[in-house]
Design a protein around this motif. Structure first.
Motif, PDB file in Angstrom:
ATOM      1  N   ARG A  18       4.838  -8.083  21.740  1.00 42.51           N
ATOM      2  CA  ARG A  18       4.614  -6.876  20.950  1.00 42.51           C
ATOM      3  C   ARG A  18       3.118  -6.719  20.696  1.00 42.51           C
ATOM      4  N   HIS A  19       2.655  -5.480  20.705  1.00 40.17           N
ATOM      5  CA  HIS A  19       1.238  -5.219  20.452  1.00 40.17           C
ATOM      6  C   HIS A  19       1.094  -4.066  19.466  1.00 40.17           C
ATOM      7  N   LYS A  20       0.328  -4.298  18.387  1.00 36.16           N
ATOM      8  CA  LYS A  20      -0.012  -3.254  17.428  1.00 36.16           C
ATOM      9  C   LYS A  20      -1.522  -3.073  17.462  1.00 36.16           C
ATOM     10  N   PRO A  21      -2.024  -1.897  17.867  1.00 40.62           N
ATOM     11  CA  PRO A  21      -3.472  -1.700  17.901  1.00 40.62           C
ATOM     12  C   PRO A  21      -4.076  -1.691  16.494  1.00 40.62           C
ATOM     13  N   MET A  22      -5.210  -2.344  16.348  1.00 39.61           N
ATOM     14  CA  MET A  22      -5.984  -2.287  15.118  1.00 39.61           C
ATOM     15  C   MET A  22      -6.965  -1.119  15.221  1.00 39.61           C
ATOM     16  N   PHE A  30      -2.654  -3.812   5.630  1.00 35.79           N
ATOM     17  CA  PHE A  30      -1.467  -4.437   5.035  1.00 35.79           C
ATOM     18  C   PHE A  30      -0.178  -3.782   5.527  1.00 35.79           C
ATOM     19  N   ALA A  31      -0.198  -2.459   5.700  1.00 37.21           N
ATOM     20  CA  ALA A  31       0.993  -1.787   6.233  1.00 37.21           C
ATOM     21  C   ALA A  31       1.277  -2.248   7.654  1.00 37.21           C
ATOM     22  N   ASP A  32       0.225  -2.420   8.455  1.00 32.46           N
ATOM     23  CA  ASP A  32       0.415  -2.893   9.825  1.00 32.46           C
ATOM     24  C   ASP A  32       0.976  -4.313   9.844  1.00 32.46           C
ATOM     25  N   LEU A  33       0.436  -5.189   8.999  1.00 32.55           N
ATOM     26  CA  LEU A  33       0.941  -6.570   8.968  1.00 32.55           C
ATOM     27  C   LEU A  33       2.395  -6.611   8.519  1.00 32.55           C
ATOM     28  N   THR A  88       0.810  -1.207   0.000  1.00 42.92           N
ATOM     29  CA  THR A  88       0.000   0.000   0.000  1.00 42.92           C
ATOM     30  C   THR A  88       0.853   1.271   0.000  1.00 42.92           C
ATOM     31  N   ARG A  89       2.168   1.101  -0.080  1.00 46.33           N
ATOM     32  CA  ARG A  89       3.090   2.226  -0.210  1.00 46.33           C
ATOM     33  C   ARG A  89       4.151   1.855  -1.234  1.00 46.33           C
ATOM     34  N   ALA A  90       4.702   2.870  -1.877  1.00 41.19           N
ATOM     35  CA  ALA A  90       5.692   2.606  -2.918  1.00 41.19           C
ATOM     36  C   ALA A  90       6.893   1.844  -2.378  1.00 41.19           C
ATOM     37  N   GLU A  91       7.292   2.156  -1.138  1.00 39.24           N
ATOM     38  CA  GLU A  91       8.461   1.470  -0.586  1.00 39.24           C
ATOM     39  C   GLU A  91       8.206  -0.022  -0.381  1.00 39.24           C
ATOM     40  N   HIS A  92       6.929  -0.414  -0.196  1.00 41.80           N
ATOM     41  CA  HIS A  92       6.615  -1.834  -0.102  1.00 41.80           C
ATOM     42  C   HIS A  92       6.953  -2.548  -1.408  1.00 41.80           C
ATOM     43  N   TYR A 108      -2.260  -8.255  17.389  1.00 42.12           N
ATOM     44  CA  TYR A 108      -2.870  -7.212  16.570  1.00 42.12           C
ATOM     45  C   TYR A 108      -4.355  -7.224  16.897  1.00 42.12           C
ATOM     46  N   SER A 109      -4.829  -6.205  17.625  1.00 43.42           N
ATOM     47  CA  SER A 109      -6.177  -6.298  18.166  1.00 43.42           C
ATOM     48  C   SER A 109      -6.832  -4.931  18.305  1.00 43.42           C
ATOM     49  N   ARG A 110      -8.173  -4.969  18.339  1.00 39.20           N
ATOM     50  CA  ARG A 110      -8.978  -3.762  18.545  1.00 39.20           C
ATOM     51  C   ARG A 110      -9.274  -3.528  20.024  1.00 39.20           C
TER      52      ARG A 110
END
Length: 327
Positions: free
Chosen positions: A272-276, A288-291, A152-156, A259-261
Motif C-alpha cells: 500500500r502507498h499513501k503519498p505525503m 495525523f489523518a493520513d497515519l 484532527t477530525r471530530a470522527e477521530h 508513506y512518502s513524498r
C-alpha cells in the motif's frame, strides 16, 4: 455525542458540561482537544483517567482571550508578552510561572503552566461561553488515548472514546499538528516543541534567539521521546535508504505500507502507498489523518520517508520521529 460546532445551542450545552466539571471534545486550529475546566483538579483528573495519561505529564490550558492569562500566570515575562501579541490567538503555547493556588493538576504539580489562546472559531465560542459560567480556562490535551495519533477530525475523537463524550464538530483542523511550545520561565526563551510557527518567525517576534531544551526545562505536553504512534510499527528512513529497502523487500511482504513524498513503489509491488504532500503546511495538515488511514489498513509496518531538512518541516519531522521512537 457529536454536535455541530456552529450551532450556538450545542456550544452552550458543551459550556455547561464544562462548568459542571465534565469533559468535552473540542476543535482547535491544531488538533482536537479533550477539555475540562482547569481550575478544578477533580475535573482535570478525569482527563488523565480517560486518556490513560500519566498524571505527571502536564496539560495546556486554553484561554478565551489573551488577557485571561493573568488568572493563571504568577508572572508574565516581557518575552511572553511579545510572543502573545504576535501569535495569540493562534498555534503557540507559552510556558510561564504559575499562580500557586491555581491549576495544580493541569500543571502536573509544576511551578509553571502552559497557556494558549486558540484561534478556531468554535473553540473561541466555547471558551467564551464557559467563561460566562465561571470557567477561567480549559485544560485540553489532544483527544486521543495517551501516546497515540492525535485527532484532527471530530470522527477521530468518537473513534477514540465512543459516542458518550460530547464532541463539538468544527471540521478538519486547519493546521493539523500541535502548537509550538516556548518556555518563558528562565530569562531566555526555549523552544520545547516545534509547530507550524517556524523558529525564524518566533525569534523575530521574541526579539532574541530561541535556545534548545536542556535538563532544566519544565515538563511540557507532547515532548516525550515516544509519542503520536500508530498501532503499526513506524520506521522513518531517508529516501535513498527507503528506495534500497523497497528493492530488496521480499515479494511475499504484504503487511507493509509506504508513506512518502518522492519515493515510489517498485513496478508490480503489492504494498500500500499513501503519498505525503510535497509542501510542509499541507503535510502537517494531513499527517495525523493520513497515519490513521494507513493504520486502519491493518498493516504491521509503515515505512515513512524522512522529511527534507528545511526548517519549514520541523514540526512534521518532530512528530514522525516521536512516532518512530514509540515503535
Amino acid at each position: 455525542m457529536l454536535l455541530a460546532g456552529e450551532d450556538p445551542i450545542a456550544v452552550e450545552r458543551a459550556a455547561q458540561v464544562l462548568a459542571e466539571g465534565g469533559l468535552v471534545g473540542l476543535p482547535t486550529e491544531t488538533v482536537y482537544g479533550l477539555g475540562a475546566r482547569a481550575d478544578r483538579d477533580e475535573a482535570v483528573a478525569a482527563i488523565f483517567t480517560l486518556k490513560g495519561r500519566p498524571s505527571d505529564h502536564p496539560l495546556i490550558v486554553h484561554l478565551a482571550e489573551p488577557g485571561d492569562a493573568a488568572g493563571f500566570a504568577a508572572d508574565w515575562p516581557p518575552v511572553a508578552q511579545r510572543l502573545a501579541e504576535a501569535f495569540w490567538p493562534g498555534p503557540l503555547t507559552l510556558i510561564v510561572p504559575r499562580r500557586p493556588e491555581r491549576a495544580a493538576a493541569a500543571a502536573a504539580g509544576q511551578g509553571s503552566i502552559g497557556l494558549r489562546c486558540p484561534a478556531h472559531p468554535v473553540a473561541r465560542a466555547l471558551l467564551r461561553a464557559a467563561r460566562e459560567r465561571g470557567v477561567p480556562g480549559v485544560a485540553a490535551p489532544s483527544a486521543n488515548r495517551f501516546g497515540r495519533i492525535s485527532p484532527t477530525r471530530a470522527e477521530h475523537v468518537v473513534e477514540e472514546f465512543g459516542d458518550t463524550l460530547l464532541v463539538l464538530d468544527g471540521g478538519a483542523c486547519p493546521v493539523g499538528i500541535e502548537s509550538a511550545i516556548v518556555d518563558c520561565t528562565r530569562g531566555h526563551p526555549v523552544l520545547l516543541r516545534p509547530g507550524q510557527l517556524g523558529r525564524e518567525r518566533l525569534e523575530a517576534a521574541a526579539g532574541e534567539a530561541l535556545r534548545e531544551p536542556d535538563d532544566e526545562a519544565p515538563r511540557a505536553s507532547g515532548t516525550l521521546e515516544a509519542h503520536y504512534a500508530p498501532r503499526a510499527r513506524l520506521r522513518l528512513m531517508p529516501a535513498p535508504m527507503l528506495n534500497t529497502a523497497l528493492q530488496v523487500l521480499g515479494p511475499g511482504e504484504v503487511k507493509l505500507a509506504l508513506y512518502s513524498r518522492t519515493v515510489r513503489l517498485p513496478p508490480g509491488s503489492r504494498l500500500r502507498h499513501k503519498p505525503m504532500p510535497l509542501q510542509a503546511d499541507a503535510a502537517a495538515h494531513d499527517l495525523f489523518a493520513d497515519l490513521r488511514e494507513i493504520d486502519a489498513l491493518g498493516v504491521d509496518l509503515i515505512w515513512v520517508e524522512e522529511p527534507p531538512p528545511d526548517p519549514a518541516w520541523d514540526g512534521v519531522r518532530d512528530r514522525l520521529r516521536r512516532a518512530a521512537a514509540a515503535s
